[in-house]
Design an enzyme around this catalytic site. Structure first.
Site, PDB file in Angstrom:
ATOM      1  CG  ASP A   1     -13.110  -7.952   2.471  1.00 35.77           C
ATOM      2  OD1 ASP A   1     -12.991  -7.209   3.464  1.00 35.77           O
ATOM      3  OD2 ASP A   1     -13.481  -7.551   1.349  1.00 35.77           O
TER       4      ASP A   1
ATOM      5  CE1 TYR B   1      -4.180  -1.845   0.906  1.00 36.44           C
ATOM      6  CE2 TYR B   1      -2.483  -3.393   1.570  1.00 36.44           C
ATOM      7  CZ  TYR B   1      -3.782  -3.131   1.234  1.00 36.44           C
ATOM      8  OH  TYR B   1      -4.701  -4.141   1.228  1.00 36.44           O
TER       9      TYR B   1
ATOM     10  CG  ASP C   1      -0.345 -20.562   0.427  1.00 34.38           C
ATOM     11  OD1 ASP C   1       0.133 -20.271   1.541  1.00 34.38           O
ATOM     12  OD2 ASP C   1       0.312 -21.133  -0.450  1.00 34.38           O
TER      13      ASP C   1
ATOM     14  CE  LYS D   1       3.130 -17.961  -0.968  1.00 38.65           C
ATOM     15  NZ  LYS D   1       2.528 -19.307  -0.934  1.00 38.65           N
TER      16      LYS D   1
ATOM     17  CG  ASP E   1      -7.695  -5.249   2.326  1.00 35.19           C
ATOM     18  OD1 ASP E   1      -8.853  -5.287   2.760  1.00 35.19           O
ATOM     19  OD2 ASP E   1      -7.354  -4.551   1.350  1.00 35.19           O
TER      20      ASP E   1
END
Ligand SMILES: NC(=O)c1ccc[n+]([C@@H]2O[C@H](COP(=O)([O-])OP(=O)(O)OC[C@H]3O[C@@H](n4cnc5c(N)ncnc54)[C@H](O)[C@@H]3O)[C@@H](O)[C@H]2O)c1
Length: 362
Positions: A249, A142, A221, A189, A245
């Site tokens: 969701d 970001y 993952d 990750k 983020d």
């Protein structure tokens, strides 16, 4: 208690839901004898329209001068369909997070039993889920350098983390874990990304300072899969900006809808409280938005910024009663919901106020 609260309604459904968050604050203040004063400011598309700036200077000044901020959402369809727009609503949100030093975004996945059937997941999988996400908020892709080649055919977003950014949020997450079930899962990750290898290294070091907390490291993952397979396995989840983020969701479906999840952004200064959803152009202006995430954001404000636990509990209890009485907004209604109990934004907001005003609410 005297507090000054800045309300930033933003765009789309932001103003519709924030009006009910504020109404609940006003009712709590009068019930408990607090003196809350309010100011209002622009951000996002509303800020661009009025001043050309998604975070007008006046908004930032008011934010810094307030004790807490209640925010709605930003975003407008015209920018979603024009990725080349240089001035964009989300720049306002990113800038205010940076300017206020809001580095930790807390997203509790609070599951109301009444909504077990509203989720697309099986009730048996969901029952008993209670997760607190810590999403890092001021680093990652970001804020890393963005570039596009001259021929416009190659693009890059730099995924960047500094040690101190991981350390400060890790401490917050471990402290929360100590007060909960003493389990923390750090999601990264690290098998692929160097920034994740730094993340894991730092979390492993911080973990030594919290020997009473059991730490697990999980790849993003795998975490995305485990979250729907067995959400109960998680308690405190600590993760980076982008992964957090997306995972939250996904986790909103555990709670039944995006319209049910609140969040608190905290750090160096004023706390910032907002639903996790966006401006939802598809339902804006139609009295369809679920205001409960905004109302739950107010509960987080009272508890986290002002230490008013009883008041916060009263709000979640009132919502529980509203749901037990069978009332739903469209996003959380299911086949068992009586049609006359499916409410619009306004009626749901009024229903929460009505239950909140009942003297005996346990
Ligand atoms: N924090 C923020 O302000 C924020 C966060 C995410 C997206 N956005 C912006 O919002 C805009 C729309 O993005 P999106 O569609 O990806 O995400 P969204 O969260 O706005 O909507 C996703 C889906 O969830 C539904 N939904 C969201 N909130 C709801 C509520 N309170 N009640 C009932 N249903 C609800 C919407 O109708 C939509 O179908 C974009 O411009 C995006 O940039 C802003």
């Amino acid at each position: 208690m005297k507090k000054h609260i800045l309300v930033i309604p933003g765009d789309g459904i932001g103003p519709e839901v924030t009006a009910w968050g504020k109404a609940v604050l006003e009712q709590i203040a009068s019930q408990y004898g607090h003196e809350f004063t309010y100011d209002e400011a622009l951000m996002g598309h509303a800020g661009i329209e009025a001043t050309g700036n998604p975070l007008p200077d006046e908004t930032l000044e008011k934010a810094k001068a307030s004790d807490a901020i209640l925010f709605g959402a930003i975003g407008h369809i015209k920018y979603d369909n024009d990725p080349s727009a240089k001035v964009r609503p989300e720049q306002g949100l990113l800038k205010i997070r940076k300017e206020l030093g809001l580095y930790a975004n807390l997203r509790p996945i609070m599951l109301f039993d009444e909504l077990l059937d509203a989720s697309s997941l099986k009730p048996a999988v969901l029952r008993g889920t209670d997760i607190l996400f810590f999403r890092e908020l001021t680093g990652d892709v970001y804020f890393g350098e963005k570039s596009r080649s001259e021929d416009r055919n190659t693009a890059s977003d730099l995924m960047i983390y500094h040690r101190y950014e991981v350390e400060r949020i890790a401490h917050k997450a471990y402290q929360a874990a100590q007060a909960r079930s003493k389990r923390l899962c750090s999601v990264d990750k690290a098998n692929v990304l160097e920034s994740s290898r730094l993340w894991r290294e730092v979390v492993q070091e911080i973990a030594k300072q919290y020997p009473d907390v059991e730490t697990e490291h999980m790849f993003i993952d795998n975490a995305a899969m485990q979250l729907v397979k067995n959400p109960k396995k998680f308690d405190v989840v600590l993760t980076a900006n982008l992964f957090g983020d997306i995972l939250t969701d996904e986790a909103s479906q555990i709670a039944g809808s995006m319209g049910m999840l609140a969040s608190a952004s905290v750090g160096d200064g004023t706390g910032f409280f907002e639903p996790i959803h966006g401006s939802a152009h598809d339902i804006a202006g139609q009295d369809k938005a679920n205001p409960l995430a905004s109302i739950l954001s107010v509960a987080l404000m009272l508890e986290i910024s002002f230490g008013l636990k009883d008041e916060a509990k009263r709000i979640t209890t009132a919502i529980d009663h509203v749901l037990k009485a069978g009332y739903r907004t469209g996003d959380i209604a299911d086949t068992l919901t009586q049609p006359d109990k499916i409410l619009g934004t306004k009626a749901m907001g009024e229903m929460v106020l009505q239950f909140l005003s009942k003297p005996a609410l346990t």
